[in-house]
Design a protein around this motif. Structure first.
Motif, PDB file in Angstrom:
ATOM      1  N   ILE A  73       0.837  -1.200   0.000  1.00  0.00           N
ATOM      2  CA  ILE A  73       0.000   0.000   0.000  1.00  0.00           C
ATOM      3  C   ILE A  73       0.875   1.255   0.000  1.00  0.00           C
ATOM      4  O   ILE A  73       0.631   2.207  -0.755  1.00  0.00           O
ATOM      5  CB  ILE A  73      -0.937  -0.005   1.222  1.00  0.00           C
ATOM      6  N   GLN A  74       1.887   1.247   0.838  1.00  0.00           N
ATOM      7  CA  GLN A  74       2.784   2.402   0.928  1.00  0.00           C
ATOM      8  C   GLN A  74       3.523   2.634  -0.387  1.00  0.00           C
ATOM      9  O   GLN A  74       3.631   3.776  -0.867  1.00  0.00           O
ATOM     10  CB  GLN A  74       3.787   2.202   2.066  1.00  0.00           C
ATOM     11  N   GLU A  75       4.029   1.571  -0.972  1.00  0.00           N
ATOM     12  CA  GLU A  75       4.791   1.699  -2.216  1.00  0.00           C
ATOM     13  C   GLU A  75       3.898   2.199  -3.352  1.00  0.00           C
ATOM     14  O   GLU A  75       4.320   3.023  -4.167  1.00  0.00           O
ATOM     15  CB  GLU A  75       5.428   0.359  -2.587  1.00  0.00           C
ATOM     16  N   GLU A  76       2.680   1.684  -3.420  1.00  0.00           N
ATOM     17  CA  GLU A  76       1.759   2.127  -4.475  1.00  0.00           C
ATOM     18  C   GLU A  76       1.442   3.614  -4.326  1.00  0.00           C
ATOM     19  O   GLU A  76       1.389   4.350  -5.319  1.00  0.00           O
ATOM     20  CB  GLU A  76       0.474   1.298  -4.419  1.00  0.00           C
ATOM     21  N   PHE A  77       1.241   4.056  -3.095  1.00  0.00           N
ATOM     22  CA  PHE A  77       0.941   5.472  -2.877  1.00  0.00           C
ATOM     23  C   PHE A  77       2.139   6.347  -3.227  1.00  0.00           C
ATOM     24  O   PHE A  77       2.004   7.381  -3.879  1.00  0.00           O
ATOM     25  CB  PHE A  77       0.520   5.719  -1.433  1.00  0.00           C
ATOM     26  N   HIS A  78       3.318   5.931  -2.819  1.00  0.00           N
ATOM     27  CA  HIS A  78       4.502   6.768  -3.044  1.00  0.00           C
ATOM     28  C   HIS A  78       5.001   6.712  -4.485  1.00  0.00           C
ATOM     29  O   HIS A  78       5.882   7.485  -4.862  1.00  0.00           O
ATOM     30  CB  HIS A  78       5.602   6.418  -2.036  1.00  0.00           C
ATOM     31  N   ALA A  79       4.404   5.824  -5.279  1.00  0.00           N
ATOM     32  CA  ALA A  79       4.698   5.825  -6.712  1.00  0.00           C
ATOM     33  C   ALA A  79       3.887   6.898  -7.444  1.00  0.00           C
ATOM     34  O   ALA A  79       4.182   7.235  -8.597  1.00  0.00           O
ATOM     35  CB  ALA A  79       4.402   4.455  -7.311  1.00  0.00           C
TER      36      ALA A  79
END
Length: 205
Positions: A73-79
């Motif tokens: 979830i974090q990686e998708e948002f920060h992409a």
């Protein structure tokens, strides 16, 4: 080599889960678990190494799975482009919390063990792992969106404190054994509560 008897490991795990839920890790007895599973403590040691290994066989897949979901979830948002992150944050947080909540409720007893029965094991700091991830990525968000300014009072330590408060609040729904939909309602209320707090800090800044 003697062939392991089929079904014994599963029976041990089922009896161990009940014992750990009832007594916690420290007070749980391998002798009691073995007796209820119609086997021996030697059989438990040969399969799971020791009591912590047995506890880990029950809770580790659930803990690792939730951590991986949270990182995804974090990686998708920060992409997402930095300029779009503030506008899309609420959507990502809300859907992410729903995904995590459903995961927890599908493994409810394992998370009861992680939260309230893991003292004395390497899993007792499970929540802190989630807090560390939240702290790291919140700081990344603040850097990407230029929220952090010279002399800002929003330190990494402060972010860690607020993240800990968020997860402790979130997991209260498990500790209170709420049904899933009641828990979902409270989780979304908590999201709004934390948004309000951060909103006040941004205005003050």
């Amino acid at each position: 080599m003697t062939k392991p008897i089929e079904g014994v490991s599963e029976k041990i795990l089922a009896c161990a889960k009940k014992e750990f839920l009832e007594k916690g890790y420290s007070e749980a007895s391998l002798r009691t678990i073995a007796a209820k599973a119609d086997t021996t403590t030697g059989s438990i040691y040969s399969r799971f190494r020791d009591k912590e290994g047995l506890f880990g066989a029950i809770v580790e897949p659930a803990a690792d799975g939730l951590i991986q979901i949270f990182l995804k979830i974090q990686e998708e948002f920060h992409a997402v482009k930095a300029e779009d992150q503030p506008r899309l944050m609420e959507k990502y947080v809300s859907s992410g919390m729903d995904e995590m909540l459903d995961y927890v409720y599908e493994r409810f007893e394992e998370f009861q063990l992680l939260l309230d029965a893991s003292y004395g094991t390497r899993y007792q700091d499970f929540v802190e792992q989630l807090v560390d991830i939240e702290t790291e990525y919140t700081y990344k968000y603040m850097e990407a969106t230029k929220f952090l300014q010279d002399g800002s009072e929003i330190t990494e330590e402060f972010v860690h404190i607020t993240a800990r408060a968020m997860f402790d609040s979130m997991f209260e729904v498990v500790r209170h054994r709420m049904d899933r939909e009641t828990a979902r309602k409270y989780i979304h209320m908590l999201e709004q509560y934390h948004y309000g707090g951060w909103g006040a800090l941004i205005k003050l800044g």
